[in-house]
Enzyme design. Structure first.
Site, short mmCIF file in Angstrom:
data_model
loop_
_atom_site.label_atom_id
_atom_site.label_comp_id
_atom_site.label_asym_id
_atom_site.label_seq_id
_atom_site.Cartn_x
_atom_site.Cartn_y
_atom_site.Cartn_z
N SER A 224 8.46 2.95 8.25
CA SER A 224 7.25 3.57 8.79
C SER A 224 7.53 4.13 10.19
O SER A 224 8.43 4.96 10.35
CB SER A 224 6.10 2.55 8.80
OG SER A 224 4.87 3.17 9.10
N ASP B 108 2.42 3.75 -1.88
CA ASP B 108 2.16 3.67 -0.45
C ASP B 108 0.74 4.13 -0.15
O ASP B 108 0.37 5.27 -0.43
CB ASP B 108 3.17 4.55 0.30
CG ASP B 108 3.18 4.30 1.80
OD1 ASP B 108 2.12 3.97 2.36
OD2 ASP B 108 4.26 4.43 2.42
N HIS C 184 3.08 0.30 1.06
CA HIS C 184 3.62 0.63 2.37
C HIS C 184 4.47 -0.49 2.97
O HIS C 184 5.55 -0.24 3.51
CB HIS C 184 2.48 0.98 3.33
CG HIS C 184 2.96 1.52 4.65
ND1 HIS C 184 3.67 2.70 4.74
CD2 HIS C 184 2.84 1.06 5.92
CE1 HIS C 184 3.96 2.94 6.01
NE2 HIS C 184 3.48 1.96 6.74
#
Length: 317
Positions: free
Chosen positions: A159, A243, A275
């Site tokens: 991320s 995600d 995610h």
């Protein structure tokens, strides 16, 4: 008709003003979340709780900010790959220890976990400019250690950590052997339009539609899409197709941009990956994918050929 047009213009103007106010006042709080709701800034546990031998490392960023990190070794004389791990935007490195424990076992590696400025025990306040300096300080520290094989340092970012990792990898072709990006965004500019749909006409990367008149207000754009196109080291792209935070299409875009110039890119999808849990939901296949990438690009026996011209691969193993 005139009144309708006026009302429409006022409505659009109101959205622009609201967007500007949101960006100016709250953007750092939206991008960087060192403290999860209901928790404290301090670490809830240390690696010792999971019986992981570790070293508390204190660093100083180039602008003088004091940083904290954990260096966790599989065993004292482990000369395997060392993963420089950059975390997501929320919480601190202690919240990643369950994953790191499995990482050590499955990959037979060392892991260096950095607390960005403002996170965990590190001083300061997070910003793109500052965190970029923090990442460089962490890599410089690893590169100077004598107890690891410094030719086998691999950056791993998830991320926000992927954006951080991409920058430090691009800036250090002589220090980083390879890069792993997991569920990373093309840019904060693009992600803002996903999280706040009314902003997508006013904020976005250069390839997006619309006037993008508010881009100048974004202090932490993290334009990963521009950075990956300049990376020369091998890159593994890990994409969780479930995600819920970052559209998987953004990972596809990152891969396409990188692979256009870099023939050492691999793209792997995990159908059930969300995610934060792709490493868990992906199971054996996830860890096998990462291990094979490390064996190819951060293996002691392949040191002389790690910069070879293997064809770019898009895989759904």
């Amino acid at each position: 008709m005139v009144s309708y047009v006026n009302a429409l213009l006022y409505g659009v103007g109101g959205l622009v003003v609201a967007g500007m106010a949101l960006l100016v006042a709250l953007q750092e709080r939206l991008v960087y979340v060192p403290v999860l709701p209901g928790l404290t800034k301090s670490y809830p546990i240390t690696p010792a709780r999971l019986r992981l031998p570790y070293e508390d490392v204190w660093l100083q960023s180039s602008d003088g900010v004091r940083l904290h990190a954990w260096f966790i070794k599989l065993f004292p004389d482990c000369r395997g790959p060392t993963l420089l791990f950059f975390q997501e935007n929320a919480g601190n490195i202690a919240h990643r220890l369950d994953m790191v424990r499995i990482m050590l076992q499955r990959l037979q590696c060392n892991v260096f976990m950095l607390s960005y400025r403002g996170y965990g025990a590190s001083d300061g306040f997070p910003s793109q400019h500052g965190i970029t300096k923090d990442a460089q300080a962490a890599l410089d520290h690893l590169s100077q250690r004598t107890d690891i094989d410094t030719s086998r340092i691999v950056v791993f970012g998830r991320s926000l950590g992927g954006a951080v990792g991409a920058v430090v990898t691009k800036n250090n072709p002589d220090k980083v052997a390879a890069l792993i990006l997991e569920n990373t965004f093309t840019s904060i500019l693009d992600l803002a339009g996903v999280l706040f749909p009314f902003l997508k006409w006013f904020i976005g990367s250069s390839g997006a539609k619309g006037p993008k008149v508010l881009n100048f207000l974004v202090r932490s754009p993290w334009n990963t899409i521009d950075v990956v196109g300049e990376i020369k080291q091998p890159i593994l792209f890990i994409s969780g197709l479930q995600d819920e935070m970052i559209p998987p299409s953004q990972m596809q875009m990152l891969y396409a941009k990188a692979a256009a110039r870099n023939r050492q890119c691999v793209f792997v999808e995990f159908p059930d990956g969300m995610h934060m849990d792709t490493w868990h939901s992906g199971g054996d296949r996830y860890w096998r994918t990462v291990k094979e990438f490390l064996l190819q690009h951060a293996s002691e026996r392949n040191e002389s050929s790690k910069s070879g011209n293997a064809a770019a691969v898009k895989s759904t193993l």
